[in-house]
Scaffold this active site. Structure first.
Site, PDB file in Angstrom:
ATOM      1  N   ASP A  27     -11.850  51.205  55.349  1.00 47.75           N
ATOM      2  CA  ASP A  27     -12.732  50.240  56.020  1.00 47.75           C
ATOM      3  C   ASP A  27     -14.154  50.733  56.331  1.00 47.75           C
ATOM      4  OD1 ASP A  27     -10.078  49.570  56.335  1.00 47.75           O
ATOM      5  OD2 ASP A  27     -10.179  49.309  58.485  1.00 47.75           O
ATOM      6  N   GLU A 209      -6.288  42.303  61.180  1.00 48.39           N
ATOM      7  CA  GLU A 209      -7.038  43.542  61.355  1.00 48.39           C
ATOM      8  C   GLU A 209      -8.542  43.247  61.306  1.00 48.39           C
ATOM      9  OE1 GLU A 209      -4.034  46.863  59.585  1.00 48.39           O
ATOM     10  OE2 GLU A 209      -5.293  45.949  58.081  1.00 48.39           O
TER      11      GLU A 209
HETATM   12  C1  FRU Z   1      -7.446  48.225  57.965  1.00 50.24           C
HETATM   13  C2  FRU Z   1      -6.869  49.302  58.863  1.00 50.24           C
HETATM   14  C3  FRU Z   1      -7.319  49.108  60.294  1.00 50.24           C
HETATM   15  C4  FRU Z   1      -7.218  50.488  60.873  1.00 50.24           C
HETATM   16  C5  FRU Z   1      -7.612  51.359  59.695  1.00 50.24           C
HETATM   17  C6  FRU Z   1      -6.897  52.658  59.599  1.00 50.24           C
HETATM   18  O1  FRU Z   1      -7.542  48.591  56.627  1.00 50.24           O
HETATM   19  O2  FRU Z   1      -5.456  49.306  58.776  1.00 50.24           O
HETATM   20  O3  FRU Z   1      -6.584  48.134  61.015  1.00 50.24           O
HETATM   21  O4  FRU Z   1      -8.071  50.667  61.971  1.00 50.24           O
HETATM   22  O5  FRU Z   1      -7.348  50.600  58.523  1.00 50.24           O
HETATM   23  O6  FRU Z   1      -7.419  53.438  58.562  1.00 50.24           O
END
Ligand code: FRU
Length: 502
Positions: A27, A209
């Protein structure tokens, strides 16, 4: 900084997109424009190229197309991994982390606490601050600042709210497994009060998310604003796996409401086409927007990968690129408010590699027709088609006669497809080889597409960005051909232009 050297084995390294030099990323985090520089932090494994040891990596750009990698900004430790979050410029030093003359940048991130820590298995929100414009960060000693005792409370996006009810910080975050966005308020970024929640609604086929919330003018009118709530979800996207949806509505400083929510029959796959998607492709996830972008532009980046196969894609030593940066806006389309997207960086500022190619008013007969002089692996393609009697027509990129990625229109279905079944390497994961579809309609009798090809990806913007499909591909380096095709009849290529970039 060590310069990135592209080895012959690294033929997938993108030219126009950011990828870390030799590590994993997922992300985008902490996107902010500050002191003339765009900062891109991101979920990064500093020690490898699979998901793990989550820390915030860091890159900067001034043109949104070329990026410089910096040392890790916020590192994981024995107690916590640093999950996704955001950065704000605390101009008035409300947090007290800076001084009147040196106000801080403040990062709000999820502490994903390890088993041996004081909060085993908990996800809570924490702060770090920077007094040097975002290059080095200090974790706040009072962390975490919001703890609900939850194992799935994450991905805080903070912005400054200025409205009838006052001026304060608002945080949107998720209770991922409850399909809920939760809203909090603070005056100092340290103590937070719960305001409200939103959801479940619309797509709930996977965990919610990386939310975001921001106002956008309707049809460019700054006096007529609507709020857009972004909710990424994994899995449950329109073509499987990870994807982002959005809701258009109102935010009164306390609560978000939207008329476009469906709360019954959510899990019915037939309903997915009713919802609003940021992108219909397989590889545009965790998309969030920049804080403080100049000229009130709303700029977003997504992670160009999909959790279904993310750890397996055949790139090395790095793994996963970001999408191109997109400017989003709200437009009234057939009486509905819809997000439209354009690439934000100015590609005309880049050096062109080789002559551009163009044609006009050409009939495409049944079959595949190679365009001599259009070949390339980093290119922008603009094209306009009028349907004839073909059941499908379109363009093949990164082709060599055997492999190729087909981007086509099926006029009777009213759909656009990206077919990557023969795109090159697909066997690293069972669900990668796919044919993905999105709805599209003619405008003034034609279909208009802008396609960005960048070594291991295609990003397709249809009808001036009303529909987008973003997909990874892993072709042989020799597959650079471009062809037009039609199936079962003819179609017209009104216009086609191809610009090549190094
Ligand atoms: C989304 C996610 C988020 C989390 C991060 C962990 O891709 O699962 O919810 O903060 O990646 O790497």
């Amino acid at each position: 900084m060590t310069a990135v050297t592209t080895t012959t084995a690294d033929t997938f390294r993108p030219a126009l997109h950011y990828a870390a030099r030799n590590t994993w990323l997922n992300d985008p985090n902490g996107l902010i424009h500050h002191a003339g520089v765009y900062h891109l932090y991101y979920q990064n494994n500093p020690f490898g190229n699979v998901h793990g040891n989550l820390s915030w990596g860091h890159a900067t750009s001034t043109d949104l197309l070329t990026w410089t990698e910096h040392p890790v900004a916020i590192a994981c430790d024995d107690d916590e991994e640093i999950f996704s979050g955001s950065v704000v410029f605390d101009k008035l030093n409300t947090s007290g982390f800076g001084t009147g003359t040196t106000p801080p940048l403040v990062a709000i991130y999820t502490s994903a606490y390890r088993q041996g820590s004081a909060h085993p298995g908990i996800q809570a929100q924490s702060l770090a601050y920077s007094l040097d414009g975002g290059y080095t960060w200090i974790k706040y000693s009072g962390n975490p600042v919001v703890d609900r005792g939850s194992a799935n409370f994450r991905d805080p996006k903070v912005f400054r709210y200025d409205g009838d009810g006052g001026s304060y910080w608002v945080m949107v975050a998720v209770e991922a497994q409850d399909f809920k966005v939760v809203f909090y308020k603070s005056h100092d970024l340290k103590s937070w009060e719960l305001l409200s929640s939103f959801g479940p609604a619309n797509a709930t086929g996977g965990e919610w998310e990386c939310p975001d919330l921001f106002p956008l003018p309707i049809d460019g009118d700054p006096d007529n604003l609507k709020w857009v709530l972004i909710v990424n979800l994994n899995p449950g996207g329109p073509n499987n796996g990870s994807a982002g949806q959005y809701f258009v509505g109102n935010f009164d400083g306390t609560k978000f409401t939207s008329a476009s929510t469906v709360t019954e029959g959510l899990q019915d796959p037939a309903r997915l086409a009713e919802y609003q998607w940021l992108d219909w492709g397989r590889d545009y996830y965790a998309a969030v927007s920049f804080s403080d972008a100049p000229d009130n532009r709303r700029l977003m980046i997504g992670w160009m990968n999909n959790w279904e196969y993310a750890n397996k894609i055949p790139t090395s030593p790095w793994r996963s690129p970001m999408s191109l940066v997109r400017e989003v806006s709200l437009r009234t389309i057939e009486g509905n408010l819809r997000m439209v997207q354009q690439v934000a960086g100015d590609l005309t500022s880049l050096r062109e590699k080789g002559p551009s190619f163009s044609l006009e008013a050409v009939e495409i007969s049944d079959g595949q027709h190679v365009l001599d002089g259009a070949a390339g692996s980093v290119q922008r393609i603009d094209l306009s088609f009028a349907p004839g009697n073909a059941e499908e027509f379109g363009i093949v990129v990164r082709g060599n006669g055997v492999e190729g990625t087909r981007i086509g229109i099926r006029p009777t279905e009213g759909s656009i497809i990206v077919d990557r079944r023969e795109s090159g390497q697909t066997d690293f994961h069972g669900s990668f080889a796919s044919i993905d579809t999105a709805p599209i309609q003619t405008r003034n009798g034609s279909y208009e597409l802008t396609i960005f090809v960048d070594r291991c990806s295609v990003e397709v913007f249809g009808q001036e960005g009303q529909v987008t499909l973003t997909e990874l591909i892993f072709p042989s380096s020799s597959s650079s051909g471009v062809s037009l095709y039609a199936v079962g009849g003819t179609a017209i290529a009104n216009k086609l232009s191809v610009t090549q970039y190094a």
